[in-house]
Design a protein around this motif. Structure first.
Motif, PDB file in Angstrom:
ATOM      1  N   SER A  34       0.828  -1.207   0.000  1.00  0.00           N
ATOM      2  CA  SER A  34       0.000   0.000   0.000  1.00  0.00           C
ATOM      3  C   SER A  34       0.862   1.257   0.000  1.00  0.00           C
ATOM      4  CB  SER A  34      -0.920   0.005   1.231  1.00  0.00           C
ATOM      5  OG  SER A  34      -1.841  -1.057   1.176  1.00  0.00           O
ATOM      6  N   ILE A  35       1.900   1.253   0.828  1.00  0.00           N
ATOM      7  CA  ILE A  35       2.795   2.414   0.919  1.00  0.00           C
ATOM      8  C   ILE A  35       3.546   2.620  -0.393  1.00  0.00           C
ATOM      9  CG2 ILE A  35       4.830   3.344   2.086  1.00  0.00           C
ATOM     10  CD1 ILE A  35       3.908   1.821   4.605  1.00  0.00           C
ATOM     11  N   ALA A  36       4.055   1.510  -0.948  1.00  0.00           N
ATOM     12  CA  ALA A  36       4.859   1.602  -2.168  1.00  0.00           C
ATOM     13  C   ALA A  36       4.029   2.005  -3.374  1.00  0.00           C
ATOM     14  CB  ALA A  36       5.554   0.265  -2.427  1.00  0.00           C
ATOM     15  N   SER A  37       2.824   1.460  -3.499  1.00  0.00           N
ATOM     16  CA  SER A  37       2.002   1.768  -4.672  1.00  0.00           C
ATOM     17  C   SER A  37       1.593   3.232  -4.693  1.00  0.00           C
ATOM     18  CB  SER A  37       0.762   0.874  -4.696  1.00  0.00           C
ATOM     19  OG  SER A  37      -0.045   1.090  -3.555  1.00  0.00           O
ATOM     20  N   ALA A  38       1.473   3.849  -3.509  1.00  0.00           N
ATOM     21  CA  ALA A  38       1.124   5.266  -3.434  1.00  0.00           C
ATOM     22  C   ALA A  38       2.358   6.156  -3.363  1.00  0.00           C
ATOM     23  CB  ALA A  38       0.238   5.515  -2.213  1.00  0.00           C
TER      24      ALA A  38
END
Length: 203
Positions: free
Chosen positions: A75-79
């Motif tokens: 979630s952190i990486a995709s955003a």
């Protein structure tokens, strides 16, 4: 925003914090997830991570922890979260039933601070579905064999292009151009160049 968590997240990069030793296994797990999921390290396995980092956890308990942390990292990486977005996200995770603890949030913040650029680069490289042109070589030969007599002894350009992605084996394409085909290709390339130039000037 939870002020206590916000303060803790901002302290995440400080290695002198008292919880540093206790945080090492979780930080190691996050690093392992990054290695396996984003850096292409096939040697990082679930068994290796559990044995090295959480040997006291039952396999199903470790699997649940790994799945939770993998989802959070994804979630952190995709955003591609910046510090403010990360703070808000982690605060929400600590308040969510079955979420994470404040101490875990601190470790995740430290991990993302150290890995953000590299993970972002990895995702960008993955998103490039097309091969890129690495090199181009050419030479001019005189045609000595042909189905048509009038083409014998005529000059032809032999062009070799190397295509590939980073970390993958290259592919090679060899093209042969006589004068007519070469002129047609140059005309098309000039049209492409003109189109790109007009778009560049427009922006």
């Amino acid at each position: 925003l939870d002020c206590g968590l916000a303060s803790a997240v901002k302290m995440a990069a400080n290695p002198e914090r008292p919880q540093a030793e206790a945080a090492k296994p979780l930080l190691g797990l996050l690093n392992g997830i990054a290695q396996a999921s984003y850096y292409g390290n096939a040697e990082i396995t679930e068994e290796l991570l559990r044995d090295q980092l959480f040997p006291d956890l039952a396999p199903h308990e470790f699997r649940a922890l790994q799945a939770k942390m993998t989802g959070i990292v994804k979630s952190i990486a995709s955003a591609d979260m910046d510090s403010n977005q990360l703070e808000a996200f982690l605060t929400a995770q600590t308040k969510k039933p079955g979420g994470i603890t404040s101490d875990q949030a601190v470790v995740i913040a430290k991990f993302w601070k150290n890995h953000r650029v590299r993970i972002r680069d990895s995702l960008i490289n993955r998103s490039r579905w097309e091969n890129t042109l690495k090199t181009i070589n050419w030479r001019v030969d005189v045609k000595s064999q042909s189905k048509h007599v009038d083409q014998l002894n005529s000059p032809v350009a032999i062009v070799e292009m190397e295509f590939g992605k980073n970390g993958q084996e290259s592919e090679f394409l060899i093209l042969e151009f006589d004068e007519i085909k070469l002129n047609q290709m140059l005309k098309k390339l000039a049209e492409i160049e003109g189109s790109i130039s007009s778009l560049t000037q427009a922006t």
